[in-house]
Scaffold this motif. Structure first.
Motif, PDB file in Angstrom:
ATOM      1  N   SER A 205      -2.387  -0.524 -12.183  1.00 38.26           N
ATOM      2  CA  SER A 205      -3.678  -0.884 -11.595  1.00 38.26           C
ATOM      3  C   SER A 205      -4.022  -2.331 -11.898  1.00 38.26           C
ATOM      4  CB  SER A 205      -4.776   0.035 -12.145  1.00 38.26           C
ATOM      5  OG  SER A 205      -4.556   1.359 -11.738  1.00 38.26           O
TER       6      SER A 205
ATOM      7  N   LYS B 115      -5.210  -1.216  -6.986  1.00 38.95           N
ATOM      8  CA  LYS B 115      -6.659  -1.141  -7.134  1.00 38.95           C
ATOM      9  C   LYS B 115      -7.007  -0.847  -8.587  1.00 38.95           C
ATOM     10  CE  LYS B 115      -7.162  -1.761  -2.762  1.00 38.95           C
ATOM     11  NZ  LYS B 115      -7.622  -3.064  -2.259  1.00 38.95           N
TER      12      LYS B 115
ATOM     13  N   ARG C 140      -8.771   3.858  -4.951  1.00 43.30           N
ATOM     14  CA  ARG C 140      -7.818   4.396  -3.976  1.00 43.30           C
ATOM     15  C   ARG C 140      -7.213   3.249  -3.162  1.00 43.30           C
ATOM     16  NH1 ARG C 140      -8.089   9.792  -3.044  1.00 43.30           N
ATOM     17  NH2 ARG C 140      -7.159   9.521  -0.999  1.00 43.30           N
ATOM     18  N   ASN C 141      -5.924   3.344  -2.886  1.00 38.99           N
ATOM     19  CA  ASN C 141      -5.247   2.361  -2.042  1.00 38.99           C
ATOM     20  C   ASN C 141      -5.439   2.766  -0.574  1.00 38.99           C
ATOM     21  OD1 ASN C 141      -4.439   1.363  -4.463  1.00 38.99           O
ATOM     22  ND2 ASN C 141      -2.266   1.276  -3.963  1.00 38.99           N
TER      23      ASN C 141
ATOM     24  N   TRP D 123       0.393   0.494  -7.188  1.00 46.99           N
ATOM     25  CA  TRP D 123      -1.031   0.715  -7.405  1.00 46.99           C
ATOM     26  C   TRP D 123      -1.675  -0.646  -7.619  1.00 46.99           C
ATOM     27  CZ3 TRP D 123      -3.081   5.196  -6.233  1.00 46.99           C
ATOM     28  CH2 TRP D 123      -2.288   6.336  -6.282  1.00 46.99           C
TER      29      TRP D 123
ATOM     30  N   ASN E 101       0.829  -1.198   0.000  1.00 47.27           N
ATOM     31  CA  ASN E 101       0.000   0.000   0.000  1.00 47.27           C
ATOM     32  C   ASN E 101       0.868   1.254   0.000  1.00 47.27           C
ATOM     33  OD1 ASN E 101      -2.467   1.425   0.137  1.00 47.27           O
ATOM     34  ND2 ASN E 101      -2.146   1.778   2.319  1.00 47.27           N
TER      35      ASN E 101
ATOM     36  N   HIS F 119       0.034   4.830 -11.811  1.00 45.52           N
ATOM     37  CA  HIS F 119      -1.325   4.419 -11.451  1.00 45.52           C
ATOM     38  C   HIS F 119      -2.014   3.787 -12.650  1.00 45.52           C
ATOM     39  CE1 HIS F 119      -5.398   5.639  -9.426  1.00 45.52           C
ATOM     40  NE2 HIS F 119      -5.264   4.339  -9.569  1.00 45.52           N
TER      41      HIS F 119
END
Length: 495
Positions: free
Chosen positions: A99, A48, A53-54, A46, A42, A95
């Motif tokens: 992801s 998620k 949002r992490n 990235w 976390n 990001h």
């Protein structure tokens, strides 16, 4: 991985780039030796879906972390963005790329592409190859600067045009060299093949009554209006190309800026440069790295009196420029390294990977040397021994589509047969073909050709004396609320 992954990525279709083992990609170098040990990722990775949002802790094993990062950064697409001084920009890229919504297998595309989009990609690839084969068969002594090996340029541009149109762009100003120009013209830019064949056979692209000289084949232009499902169509203007490579770049930048300022007059107040008009420049690898005008354009790109709001540069790297291999032509690893002078992110894509090129700068190879009359097997025998033994980009992609059950052999062949029949029909129209004065249409329909009978040969260009005086007085007048500095004289001799 983010910084050094591009050095190990498989972006060369021929695998001719000498790449040493990248020690920075080995976790053991940093004392990480237990693949089963878990780490809290976390705030580091990235993990998620895009846009998420992490916010909660997530623990991954070292093997999972390594596999995930290698799938993103060490595949057939290479990313260079960590040199950007903007933390926001660096985080945006990481990001997007890391992801969990992205595929985990490096053999899969970064952006998932549905069957309809894949058939569109194939259509563009196949039609390009059919055109090159057709021209080689019908006009074997023609210098056409074909797109063999670089066919992925077309789906890349198609995706760019579509994304720009859906994003509100109204006009694209396009500058490009010879390579692939005829393929782009007769496909995405809707230039009639009959007009192309007429030009090849010695005809002119201009009506006879204009009494004007035409240009060479590799300088032809088009300015179509294209539909991509947006609320309004997008106009794409391909500019005339001088034979001196890259000389069109400042013209493209200037026209983009001028067109944008024209549209600003009727746009919302929050509209800025780049919101309505986009500059797109295509390059070859040798000229992009070797022509000083490229550096000059980049140097001016962010200055307030010169910027056009940004430019998309698409570099077709055919690994050879005028028979000179990259190792003897530049000191940098990549031809695109000059772009780092303004901290621009650079994306490299293997040219055999058309689904990846729809969002990235293209890297490929040229199948016929500088032009079709060259014998590149003499100057670069090892490279062209590999090229002659491999399948074309469209054929490689067709095999992939068959394996995925997206298209069968009969459907693939029907695409090729239909386009070849279309070209044959267009060739048959040449004896009766009549060119049009496209430069006097649309917003220029009220203009007349300077050499025509309707032109005014001795126009009145004078201005009233009082008007000139008024302009002169206004040009040196000081506003009432303007405070000027007073020059104070100093004694002594000047050095």
């Amino acid at each position: 991985m983010r910084t050094h992954g591009h050095r190990a990525a498989r972006i060369d279709p021929l695998d001719l780039i000498h790449r040493e083992e990248v020690a920075a990609l080995n976790p053991r170098r940093y004392g990480l030796i237990d693949d089963s040990k878990k780490y809290n990722v976390n705030g580091i990775l990235w993990t998620k879906p895009l846009g998420g949002r992490n916010s909660t802790q997530e623990w991954w094993t070292l093997a999972e972390i390594t596999r995930h990062l290698r799938s993103v950064y060490v595949g057939k697409i290479a990313y260079e963005y960590m040199h950007s001084p903007s933390k926001t920009e660096r985080l945006w890229f990481s990001h997007l790329l890391e992801s969990e919504s992205l595929p985990s297998s490096e053999e899969q595309p970064i952006t998932m592409i549905d069957a309809k989009a894949k058939r569109r990609i194939h259509e563009l690839l196949a039609r390009s190859e059919i055109l090159d084969n057709f021209l080689q068969l019908k006009f074997p002594n023609l210098k056409r600067y074909g797109l063999e090996g670089g066919e992925s340029m077309l789906p890349a541009l198609d995706s760019l045009f579509s994304s720009a149109s859906l994003g509100g762009i109204q006009h694209i100003i396009l500058g490009m060299p010879h390579r692939g120009r005829l393929n782009l013209l007769t496909d995405l830019l809707q230039f009639p093949p009959s007009a192309l064949f007429n030009k090849i056979k010695g005809g002119s692209e201009l009506p006879e009554e204009l009494e004007a000289e035409g240009d060479v084949l590799s300088h032809l232009v088009a300015s179509p209006t294209l539909e991509y499902g947006a609320s309004s169509p997008i106009k794409v203007s391909l500019l005339p190309n001088p034979s001196h490579l890259e000389a069109v770049n400042p013209i493209a930048l200037g026209k983009t800026r001028a067109k944008q300022y024209s549209l600003l007059k009727t746009s919302p107040k929050d509209c800025e440069l780049g919101d309505k008009v986009m500059c797109v420049q295509l390059h070859g690898d040798a000229s992009f790295a070797g022509q000083g005008i490229v550096m000059e354009g980049l140097g001016l790109s962010n200055l307030p009196h010169f910027t056009s709001g940004g430019t998309v540069h698409l570099v077709v790297d055919n690994n050879i420029g005028y028979t000179t291999p990259a190792s003897g032509a530049r000191s940098s690893l990549y031809c695109s390294d000059v772009g780092k002078m303004i901290n621009t992110p650079v994306l490299h894509v293997n040219g055999d990977y058309p689904e990846g090129t729809v969002h990235s700068i293209l890297r490929s190879f040229g199948a016929d040397g500088h032009n079709e009359l060259d014998l590149p097997s003499i100057t670069s025998p090892l490279m062209y021994e590999q090229i002659s033994a491999r399948k074309s980009v469209p054929q490689i992609y067709e095999a992939k589509l068959r394996s995925e059950d997206v298209m069968d052999s009969d459907t693939i062949q029907s695409v090729r047969t239909a386009h070849k029949s279309h070209l044959e029909a267009e060739l048959a129209l040449v004896p009766t073909f009549q060119p049009e004065a496209s430069m006097l249409q649309a917003q220029w329909s009220g203009m007349v050709w300077p050499g025509s009978e309707d032109a005014i040969y001795d126009p009145q260009t004078g201005v009233q004396e009082e008007t000139l005086k008024a302009v002169g007085r206004a040009s040196v007048a000081v506003p009432d609320n303007f405070v000027s500095l007073v020059l104070v004289g100093m004694s002594g001799s000047a050095s």
